[in-house]
Design a protein around this motif. Structure first.
Motif, PDB file in Angstrom:
ATOM      1  N   GLN A  98      44.559  40.501  41.737  1.00  0.00           N
ATOM      2  CA  GLN A  98      43.192  40.029  41.900  1.00  0.00           C
ATOM      3  C   GLN A  98      43.139  38.988  43.012  1.00  0.00           C
ATOM      4  O   GLN A  98      43.943  38.044  43.039  1.00  0.00           O
ATOM      5  N   GLY A 127      44.333  40.409  35.995  1.00  0.00           N
ATOM      6  CA  GLY A 127      44.393  40.213  37.437  1.00  0.00           C
ATOM      7  C   GLY A 127      45.624  40.776  38.109  1.00  0.00           C
ATOM      8  O   GLY A 127      45.843  40.541  39.306  1.00  0.00           O
ATOM      9  N   ASP A 176      39.491  42.938  44.821  1.00  0.00           N
ATOM     10  CA  ASP A 176      38.470  42.317  43.978  1.00  0.00           C
ATOM     11  C   ASP A 176      38.666  42.766  42.530  1.00  0.00           C
ATOM     12  O   ASP A 176      39.188  43.854  42.264  1.00  0.00           O
ATOM     13  N   LYS A 177      38.217  41.922  41.614  1.00  0.00           N
ATOM     14  CA  LYS A 177      38.359  42.239  40.192  1.00  0.00           C
ATOM     15  C   LYS A 177      37.695  43.560  39.840  1.00  0.00           C
ATOM     16  O   LYS A 177      38.206  44.311  38.995  1.00  0.00           O
ATOM     17  N   LEU A 219      40.053  46.431  40.319  1.00  0.00           N
ATOM     18  CA  LEU A 219      41.083  46.476  39.281  1.00  0.00           C
ATOM     19  C   LEU A 219      40.495  46.974  37.970  1.00  0.00           C
ATOM     20  O   LEU A 219      41.131  47.745  37.248  1.00  0.00           O
ATOM     21  N   ARG A 233      43.424  35.133  42.384  1.00  0.00           N
ATOM     22  CA  ARG A 233      44.519  34.590  41.563  1.00  0.00           C
ATOM     23  C   ARG A 233      45.512  33.871  42.459  1.00  0.00           C
ATOM     24  O   ARG A 233      46.185  34.481  43.284  1.00  0.00           O
TER      25      ARG A 233
END
Length: 247
Positions: free
Chosen positions: A29, A69, A55-56, A59, A32
Motif C-alpha cells: 500500500q 496493506g 493504492d489501497k 489491493l 505504508r
C-alpha cells in the motif's frame, strides 16, 4: 481471488523468511511507511524481489481478505504441495521420530488454516490430506494459517488408505480419532513415530480410513456438547502428544 497470493504483514513476513524462493512480487500500500513494513521491503530487496506500491483500492480488488496493506504474489503454488513419494522420503530421512497430522476430508479452508497454525506450534513434521474431497492450499488457508502453510510441509496423496499402509510399513503408528473409541486421549501412551488422523467436519473419518488405523482414541467430553471443531480437537490431541513425548 487468486490462489497465488498471500495477504497480511505477518504472513508475508514468514513467507519471506521461510520460503522466499516462492515469492515473485510484493504489492505494498502506497502510504505504508512504518518500520515493520520498511524492514520487509529491505528483506525483499535483499532477495531481489520487486516491490510495487499501489493504492489501497487496487489491493482491495486483489482479495476479499484483510491484506493489511501488503500482498505477496507467489511464483509457483504447486511447489508448496508435495506428493506421497516425497512424504515417504521425509519419514525415511528424519533421524528421529516423526509426528504427522492427517486430515481426512477437511473441506473448510478456515479449519485447514487453523490446523496448520496448530501443527506449526506443535512441531508437526507434515500435514497430509487426500487430493480429492479436501480443501487445497488456497489464499484463505494461507491467510488463516498466518504463515504456517509456508513452514509446515504439505502433502496431498492420491489414495489415503495406501498412504496409511505405507507409513505403517515405515514404522509410523497411526492413531485415529473417533467418538465411538473405547480409549480416551488421556488413557493413551504416545511414543515413537506417530500420525494423528482427524476426520471431516461433519462425518469424521471415512470407514476405510478408520479401519486402517492402528488405534482409535477419543477426547473425553464433560459437557452437553458432543464434539469439538476439528481444528480445536486437533490442538487438544497434538499437544497431549507433545506433552508426553517431551516428558
Amino acid at each position: 481471488m487468486s490462489d497465488k497470493i498471500v495477504c497480511g504483514i505477518h504472513a508475508v513476513e514468514l513467507l519471506l523468511k521461510k520460503s522466499v524462493d516462492q515469492v515473485s512480487k510484493i504489492y505494498l500500500q502506497a502510504n505504508r511507511q512504518d518500520g515493520k513494513v520498511q524492514k520487509l521491503v529491505a528483506l525483499a530487496a535483499k532477495h531481489k524481489i520487486p516491490v510495487v506500491r499501489w493504492d489501497k483500492s487496487k489491493l482491495d480488488a486483489m482479495t476479499d481478505d484483510n491484506h493489511q496493506g501488503m500482498i505477496a504474489e507467489l511464483a509457483n503454488t504447486g511447489a508448496l504441495v508435495q506428493g506421497e513419494n516425497d512424504l515417504y522420503q521425509l519419514v525415511e530421512d528424519k533421524q528421529s521420530n516423526v509426528l504427522l497430522l492427517i486430515l481426512d476430508g477437511v473441506t473448510d479452508p478456515h479449519n485447514l488454516g487453523a490446523c496448520f497454525r496448530t501443527a506449526d506450534a506443535a512441531g508437526v513434521d507434515a500435514v497430509i490430506v487426500p487430493k480429492d474431497k479436501s480443501v487445497g492450499l488456497n489464499t484463505t488457508v494461507r491467510k488463516v494459517a498466518c504463515g504456517a502453510a509456508e513452514t509446515v510441509p504439505f502433502f496431498a496423496v492420491t489414495n489415503l488408505v495406501r498412504a496409511l499402509k505405507t507409513l505403517q510399513d515405515l514404522g509410523v503408528w497411526i492413531i485415529g480419532t473417533a467418538g465411538e473409541a473405547e480409549q480416551t486421549l488421556h488413557q493413551t501412551t504416545f511414543k515413537g513415530s506417530l500420525a494423528l488422523v482427524m476426520g471431516a467436519e461433519d462425518k469424521g473419518m471415512r470407514r476405510l480410513t478408520r479401519e486402517n488405523c492402528d488405534e482409535l482414541i477419543k477426547i473425553p467430553m464433560q459437557g452437553a456438547v458432543s464434539s469439538l471443531n476439528v481444528s480445536v480437537a486437533t490442538g487438544v490431541c497434538l499437544f497431549e502428544m507433545v506433552r508426553q513425548r517431551e516428558g
